[in-house]
Design an enzyme around this catalytic site. Structure first.
Site, PDB file in Angstrom:
ATOM      1  N   GLU A 132      -1.089  -5.916  25.960  1.00 42.77           N
ATOM      2  CA  GLU A 132      -0.321  -6.676  24.963  1.00 42.77           C
ATOM      3  C   GLU A 132       0.606  -5.720  24.228  1.00 42.77           C
ATOM      4  OE1 GLU A 132      -3.175  -8.330  22.286  1.00 42.77           O
ATOM      5  OE2 GLU A 132      -4.369  -9.239  23.889  1.00 42.77           O
ATOM      6  N   TYR A 245      -3.123 -12.937  18.772  1.00 42.15           N
ATOM      7  CA  TYR A 245      -3.711 -12.122  19.834  1.00 42.15           C
ATOM      8  C   TYR A 245      -5.240 -12.107  19.857  1.00 42.15           C
ATOM      9  CZ  TYR A 245      -3.089  -8.570  16.089  1.00 42.15           C
ATOM     10  OH  TYR A 245      -3.062  -7.900  14.908  1.00 42.15           O
ATOM     11  N   CYS A 436      25.583  12.600 -11.583  1.00 42.14           N
ATOM     12  CA  CYS A 436      25.952  12.841 -12.984  1.00 42.14           C
ATOM     13  C   CYS A 436      26.541  14.219 -13.228  1.00 42.14           C
ATOM     14  CB  CYS A 436      24.735  12.629 -13.878  1.00 42.14           C
ATOM     15  SG  CYS A 436      23.530  13.954 -13.695  1.00 42.14           S
ATOM     16  N   CYS A 451      17.792  16.918  -9.830  1.00 43.22           N
ATOM     17  CA  CYS A 451      18.773  16.845 -10.906  1.00 43.22           C
ATOM     18  C   CYS A 451      17.985  17.016 -12.205  1.00 43.22           C
ATOM     19  CB  CYS A 451      19.459  15.486 -10.877  1.00 43.22           C
ATOM     20  SG  CYS A 451      20.349  15.145 -12.386  1.00 43.22           S
TER      21      CYS A 451
HETATM   22  S1  IVH Z   1      -6.193  -6.303  18.213  1.00 46.04           S
HETATM   23  C1  IVH Z   1      -9.749  -5.553  17.430  1.00 46.04           C
HETATM   24  N1  IVH Z   1      -3.816  -6.545  19.302  1.00 46.04           N
HETATM   25  O1  IVH Z   1      -2.562  -2.970  15.092  1.00 46.04           O
HETATM   26  C2  IVH Z   1      -8.652  -4.637  17.236  1.00 46.04           C
HETATM   27  N2  IVH Z   1      -3.960  -5.542  17.180  1.00 46.04           N
HETATM   28  O2  IVH Z   1      -3.649  -0.384  14.591  1.00 46.04           O
HETATM   29  C3  IVH Z   1      -7.585  -4.965  16.275  1.00 46.04           C
HETATM   30  N3  IVH Z   1      -1.790  -4.882  16.245  1.00 46.04           N
HETATM   31  O3  IVH Z   1      -4.730  -4.017  12.585  1.00 46.04           O
HETATM   32  C4  IVH Z   1      -6.708  -6.094  16.555  1.00 46.04           C
HETATM   33  N4  IVH Z   1      -0.580  -5.552  17.927  1.00 46.04           N
HETATM   34  O4  IVH Z   1      -2.605  -5.413  12.947  1.00 46.04           O
HETATM   35  C5  IVH Z   1      -4.517  -6.109  18.234  1.00 46.04           C
HETATM   36  N5  IVH Z   1      -1.800  -6.840  20.388  1.00 46.04           N
HETATM   37  C6  IVH Z   1      -2.492  -6.413  19.337  1.00 46.04           C
HETATM   38  C7  IVH Z   1      -1.858  -5.824  18.230  1.00 46.04           C
HETATM   39  C8  IVH Z   1      -2.632  -5.395  17.168  1.00 46.04           C
HETATM   40  C9  IVH Z   1      -0.545  -4.995  16.727  1.00 46.04           C
HETATM   41  C10 IVH Z   1      -2.109  -4.280  14.938  1.00 46.04           C
HETATM   42  C11 IVH Z   1      -3.175  -4.993  14.152  1.00 46.04           C
HETATM   43  C12 IVH Z   1      -4.207  -3.948  13.872  1.00 46.04           C
HETATM   44  C13 IVH Z   1      -3.458  -2.689  14.078  1.00 46.04           C
HETATM   45  C14 IVH Z   1      -4.369  -1.560  14.448  1.00 46.04           C
END
Ligand code: IVH
Length: 702
Positions: A132, A245, A436, A451
């Site tokens: 993903e 997701y 300034c 500054c």
């Molecule tokens: S899974 C269970 N899937 O990345 C693990 N997170 O660095 C966590 N994020 O807090 C969620 N794309 O906000 C997951 N395809 C994806 C994601 C994703 C972005 C973010 C999410 C998480 C953070 C961690």
């Protein structure tokens, strides 16, 4: 006292004699600084430093705490994860913790992750992953009860988030109802709120036109939009996109794989990233990541890698979670994209703390899907280290942030620059503030050039807020909004102007009634009666907080005396190191600052007399009234002991010898002051002489 930006005492400022005390002070300063950056990042979506700089501060704090566990404060920034919920939104617990992800920075780390998964699962065949895009936005949880959207929470600290349901209802990609006739009683859907790049650019154009500070990147803009509290801009909310997701609760029977989860989410009406795919083993995962990276520039949103998740949910459960990250998923991060361009010019910006930042003006170039024409050059050290000169061909890179960094100079291409007519002069930060024209300073041991003018329009707001804060002059009702208004309306052009404000000036401001104007005038009147220490705090001298201000006030008692003190006299105060003395000395030497101080007094600021001296019953007397002493050299007891005794007996002390000095009390190894006293014919006493004088006068008085 309100926290001020850049009040972080440098290491040199702490007393070196006592290592624990040094550590304690540094821990305190680091904690305050980190809290301030957390606030800027999470609550105001306006970070002032890069993630890397933040990490360095945090690591220093962690190292100090590891070495001094007894000094760990329960409220230390290291004892929390993520952001504390912002004020304004109610908070609510997540139904299960919202986790974070471990990172793989390169192919080797990806292979290592895959090898560990195989080992833990006891498998030889290739593991199936769902791939993903790693969305660069703000993670949220959505709760659906019997198919209806009832609550949306930000990630917060992973355990508790902010309830931003009201705002989320305006996001088009969040369905009000699940598209099913048989919804689970409770469904917890997780995903990312992102702001598409096109909307990000439109938003920033609008902000610039309105005189607002543009957002640094789409992530900050998304988080900021999500957390609007006042005057909520619905258009901003409508331009957000939710990409789902994960399904943390409410999974229909028969689903056993992550790719089926994604399909279910899409079926229910959520938007699932169309870039999702699958990979078998590390080899395919690495190839997938490369292919996605190649498409990055065409995508409508910002992504910074690929998340690989073990497809089989049973295997996920078996692998479990350690610390705050699952062992069944990894974020394979993209390398920062690089490009080469010409440094056309360097300009200097003045920040809210007076810090001058050199900014590179680049020949526009596309990097990571956006055209960049500016890059931060940080400070003089950075310019020197990389030897960056106007005309240079430079390599820039864009990591997570839209603001790119200069990686290095192509020294081998300097001929090209010369051929184009560039001089290739060394880049120096200016001696004068570009806003300034006041002098700029760079204190020893610091990387930042500032500054020095407290009234620089770039700094005036911060300084005025500080002046009004509780630890300083404590002006009731003079809050952030009003400060902005006063400066913007030109009613306050320099700090002292605040005491020239009249009710009729204030009444002319929007949203200011007669009553509030009168209240502020009354609050200013109260604030005019202050102490020397508070006044010193209010002036916003770097490194002068409560403690240092108290020390200065005790030593000098009046502003006049402080103004005539030499930097050596200031530095001689126990507990005031070279950095502080230099900062105070420089501030007080500046004619502009001296004029300001005089004007405060003209506009009615009065220093209340210091606390009453002890009565004769308490050991006080008047026997030294009218006499001024200068203490020098090493005495049998700390200087303060003698100072106190002189003051308790009605005398005064001063830091420098003049014709007005009555006596110089000289201890061992007295130097220049003793010499001066001899030159001026001022009487010199040793300790015995001092005791004799005191005894004789007491006998006279009795
Ligand atoms: S899974 C269970 N899937 O990345 C693990 N997170 O660095 C966590 N994020 O807090 C969620 N794309 O906000 C997951 N395809 C994806 C994601 C994703 C972005 C973010 C999410 C998480 C953070 C961690």
């Amino acid at each position: 006292m309100a926290r001020r930006p850049s009040r972080l005492p440098s290491r040199e400022a702490a007393p070196e004699s006592d290592a624990d005390e040094t550590a304690r002070r540094r821990i305190e300063a680091l904690s305050r600084e980190l809290e301030r950056h957390d606030q800027l990042y999470y609550q105001e979506d306006a970070p002032e430093i890069s993630d890397r700089e933040y990490d360095l501060l945090r690591r220093e704090l962690e190292a100090l705490e590891a070495a001094h566990p007894e000094l760990i404060r329960p409220d230390s920034p290291t004892q929390r994860v993520g952001s504390a919920p912002a004020e304004g939104f109610a908070t609510a617990p997540h139904r299960s913790p919202m986790l974070s992800l471990d990172n793989a920075m390169n192919a080797d780390e990806m292979r290592a992750f895959d090898a560990r998964v195989k080992k833990l699962l006891g498998r030889d065949d290739e593991v199936e992953y769902v791939a993903e895009p790693k969305l660069d936005g703000s993670g949220i949880e959505l709760i659906y009860e019997n198919g209806r959207f009832v609550q949306g929470l930000t990630r917060g600290d992973g355990q508790t988030g902010e309830d931003v349901t009201v705002n989320l209802r305006h996001v088009a990609t969040i369905p009000e109802e699940l598209a099913t006739t048989s919804p689970p009683p409770i469904a917890s859907i997780r995903g990312e709120i992102v702001l598409p790049l096109a909307a990000f650019e439109r938003l920033n154009e609008k902000r610039l036109a309105a005189g607002l500070r543009p957002f640094e990147n789409p992530r900050n803009a998304a988080a900021g939009s999500l957390r609007q509290i006042h005057d909520v801009d619905l258009q901003r909310l409508a331009s957000l996109e939710f990409r789902a997701y994960a399904l943390a609760e409410g999974q229909p029977a028969g689903i056993s794989r992550q790719h089926e989860v994604l399909a279910q989410l899409a079926d229910w009406g959520f938007f699932v990233s169309p870039e999702c795919g699958r990979a078998r083993g590390a080899g395919e995962a690495i190839a997938f990541n490369e292919a996605l990276l190649a498409r990055r520039g065409e995508l409508p949103i910002e992504i910074d890698g690929t998340v690989f998740k073990v497809d089989r949910l049973e295997a996920q459960a078996e692998l479990g979670t350690v610390a705050r990250a699952p062992r069944w998923a990894i974020a394979f991060k993209f390398p920062p994209e690089q490009a080469e361009t010409v440094l056309a010019d360097v300009e200097f910006q003045v920040g809210r703390t007076g810090a001058l930042t050199p900014v590179a003006r680049l020949r526009p170039i596309r990097v990571g899907g956006v055209t960049v024409s500016n890059a931060s050059l940080h400070n003089q050290d950075e310019l020197d280290r990389k030897d960056i000169r106007v005309g240079d061909r430079i390599v820039i890179q864009r990591a997570g942030d839209v603001i790119p960094q200069v990686v290095r100079v192509r020294l081998d291409k300097r001929r090209e620059a010369l051929a184009e007519g560039f001089q290739l002069a060394r880049t120096r930060l200016p001696d004068r503030c570009p806003v300034c024209q006041a002098a700029t300073v760079r204190l020893e041991g610091e990387s930042v050039t500032r500054c020095a003018n407290v009234d620089c329009p770039a700094q005036l707001k911060t300084n005025l807020r500080h002046l009004a804060s509780r630890g300083a002059l404590d002006v009731d009702g003079l809050g952030e909004k009003l400060v902005d208004q006063l400066v913007e309306a030109g009613l306050v052009r320099r700090l002292s102007d605040v005491f020239a404000l009249r009710a009729e000036d204030l009444e002319a401001l929007p949203r200011m009634g007669e009553k509030s104007a009168a209240n502020l005038v009354a609050a200013l009147e109260r604030a005019r009666h202050t102490t020397l220490a508070r006044w010193l705090i209010a002036l916003g001298i770097r490194h002068v907080g409560e403690t240092v201000a108290e020390m200065l006030a005790q030593r000098f008692e009046t502003m006049e005396r402080l103004l005539s003190a030499t930097p050596e006299e200031i530095g001689a105060i126990e507990g005031i190191g070279g950095t502080i003395a230099e900062s105070v000395g420089r501030f007080l030497a500046d004619p502009h600052n001296r004029a300001e101080i005089a004007r405060f007094a003209e506009l009615g600021l009065v220093v209340e007399s210091p606390p009453a001296r002890p009565t004769p019953a308490e050991g006080g007397s008047d026997v030294l009234a009218g006499l001024t002493f200068v203490l020098t050299g090493t005495l049998s007891q700390p200087r303060e002991v003698f100072e106190r005794r002189i003051k308790d007996a009605g005398g005064k002390t001063s830091g420098s010898v003049s014709k007005k000095t009555s006596y110089v009390l000289a201890g061992e190894e007295a130097g220049s002051k003793l010499k001066k006293a001899t030159e001026l014919g001022v009487a010199v006493l040793d300790e015995a002489g001092f005791e004799a004088l005191l005894a004789a006068r007491q006998a006279d008085g009795a």
